[in-house]
Scaffold this motif. Structure first.
Motif, short mmCIF file in Angstrom:
data_model
loop_
_atom_site.label_atom_id
_atom_site.label_comp_id
_atom_site.label_asym_id
_atom_site.label_seq_id
_atom_site.Cartn_x
_atom_site.Cartn_y
_atom_site.Cartn_z
N ALA A 30 0.94 -1.29 0.01
CA ALA A 30 -0.14 0.01 0.12
C ALA A 30 0.86 1.20 0.03
N GLU A 31 1.99 1.14 0.87
CA GLU A 31 2.75 2.48 0.93
C GLU A 31 3.60 2.56 -0.60
N LEU A 32 4.05 1.51 -1.10
CA LEU A 32 4.69 1.55 -2.34
C LEU A 32 3.74 2.11 -3.57
N ILE A 33 2.47 1.55 -3.58
CA ILE A 33 1.84 2.26 -4.58
C ILE A 33 1.40 3.62 -4.55
N GLN A 34 1.64 4.15 -3.24
CA GLN A 34 1.45 5.62 -3.18
C GLN A 34 2.41 6.62 -3.85
N ARG A 46 1.07 -5.84 -12.34
CA ARG A 46 1.16 -6.97 -13.34
C ARG A 46 1.93 -8.12 -12.48
N ASN A 47 2.99 -8.14 -11.94
CA ASN A 47 3.76 -8.99 -11.44
C ASN A 47 3.56 -9.54 -9.76
N ALA A 48 3.25 -8.38 -8.84
CA ALA A 48 3.10 -8.79 -7.81
C ALA A 48 1.91 -7.77 -7.07
N LYS A 49 1.00 -8.09 -7.34
CA LYS A 49 -0.13 -7.44 -6.93
C LYS A 49 -0.37 -7.85 -5.49
N ASP A 50 -0.56 -6.80 -4.48
CA ASP A 50 -0.96 -7.12 -3.09
C ASP A 50 0.21 -7.85 -2.40
N ASP A 51 1.39 -7.93 -2.74
CA ASP A 51 2.50 -8.52 -2.18
C ASP A 51 4.06 -7.45 -2.39
N GLY A 52 3.87 -6.91 -1.19
CA GLY A 52 4.84 -5.73 -0.89
C GLY A 52 6.41 -6.30 -1.17
N ARG A 53 6.49 -7.37 -0.36
CA ARG A 53 8.01 -8.02 -0.71
C ARG A 53 8.33 -8.29 -2.27
N ASN A 54 7.40 -8.84 -2.78
CA ASN A 54 7.67 -9.19 -4.29
C ASN A 54 7.43 -8.14 -4.94
N ALA A 55 6.99 -7.21 -4.88
CA ALA A 55 6.67 -5.87 -5.36
C ALA A 55 8.23 -5.20 -5.51
N PHE A 56 8.68 -5.00 -4.24
CA PHE A 56 9.88 -4.29 -3.98
C PHE A 56 11.00 -5.05 -4.69
N LYS A 57 10.93 -6.49 -4.63
CA LYS A 57 12.17 -7.19 -5.30
C LYS A 57 11.82 -6.99 -6.95
N ASN A 58 10.80 -6.97 -7.70
CA ASN A 58 10.69 -6.79 -8.93
C ASN A 58 11.11 -5.19 -9.14
N LEU A 59 10.82 -4.15 -8.40
CA LEU A 59 11.28 -3.24 -8.92
C LEU A 59 12.94 -2.93 -8.70
N ARG A 60 13.44 -3.62 -7.62
CA ARG A 60 14.79 -3.49 -7.84
C ARG A 60 15.31 -4.20 -8.80
N GLU A 61 14.90 -5.36 -9.14
CA GLU A 61 15.59 -6.40 -10.29
C GLU A 61 15.32 -5.32 -11.74
#
Length: 193
Positions: A30-34, A46-61
């Motif tokens: 929720a904080e990331l999407i803001q 697309r890749n990590a909906k509602d999953d903060g850890r995976n969302a951050f990992k995808n952004l980093r990659e």
């Protein structure tokens, strides 16, 4: 990261943690999407909906990737870069430098000579004189020297607006030597008829 740290959510992103509280994971998302731009948001939705850890990992990659596809895309961008006649050199050089810096950050060795060659390759035919001068030099130019040469060449070959104004404003109307009136030449004089 600083924003997540301030909210005490950064701890949920540590790689050592195998288990993460589902509520904390959703809070991170929720904080990331803001705070993300549209492109980054589309990537994580697309890749990590509602999953903060995976969302951050995808952004980093995605943004810190040194993978082959990203490197190949950057090389392609650099090799296909073209300067258009109607555009100034600043935008052209900025696009090239952006690709060069990204390649260097990805661990690729891009020499000044290679960078200069790529910039020369993308110049239009009006810069052929500069291309010949740069390629025939005994000592290779650094990228910084080449950029200065490019700027100087473009400024010196661009028609100056003041010169055009001076040329048109200094023209006097023609004088007829037969009737001594302004506005026509002798061959067009009415006294000839």
């Amino acid at each position: 990261m600083g924003h997540l740290n301030r909210l005490k959510l950064k701890a949920g992103l540590k790689k050592e943690d195998d288990e993460i509280d589902p509520q904390r994971n959703e809070d991170i998302f929720a904080e990331l999407i803001q705070v993300l731009d549209d492109r980054s948001l589309a990537l994580i939705m697309r890749n990590a909906k509602d999953d903060g850890r995976n969302a951050f990992k995808n952004l980093r990659e995605h943004y810190l990737s040194q993978g082959k596809p990203k490197i190949i895309a950057l090389y392609t961008e650099l090799f296909t870069l073209q300067k258009h006649e109607d555009k100034d050199f600043t935008g052209y050089v900025i696009r090239a430098e952006k690709a060069i810096v990204a390649l260097r950050n990805g661990g690729e060795r891009i020499s000044d000579a290679l960078a200069t060659a790529m910039l020369l390759k993308g110049l239009p035919p009006t810069f052929d004189t500069l291309k010949a001068i740069v390629t025939q030099r005994d000592t290779p130019q650094t990228l910084m020297e080449f950029k200065a040469s490019l700027r100087s060449y473009e400024e010196n070959t661009k028609p100056k607006m003041e010169d055009a104004i001076m040329k048109t404003s200094n023209k006097e109307p023609p004088t007829c030597f037969r009737c001594n009136k302004y506005g026509h030449f002798t061959k067009n004089c009415n006294k000839n008829r």
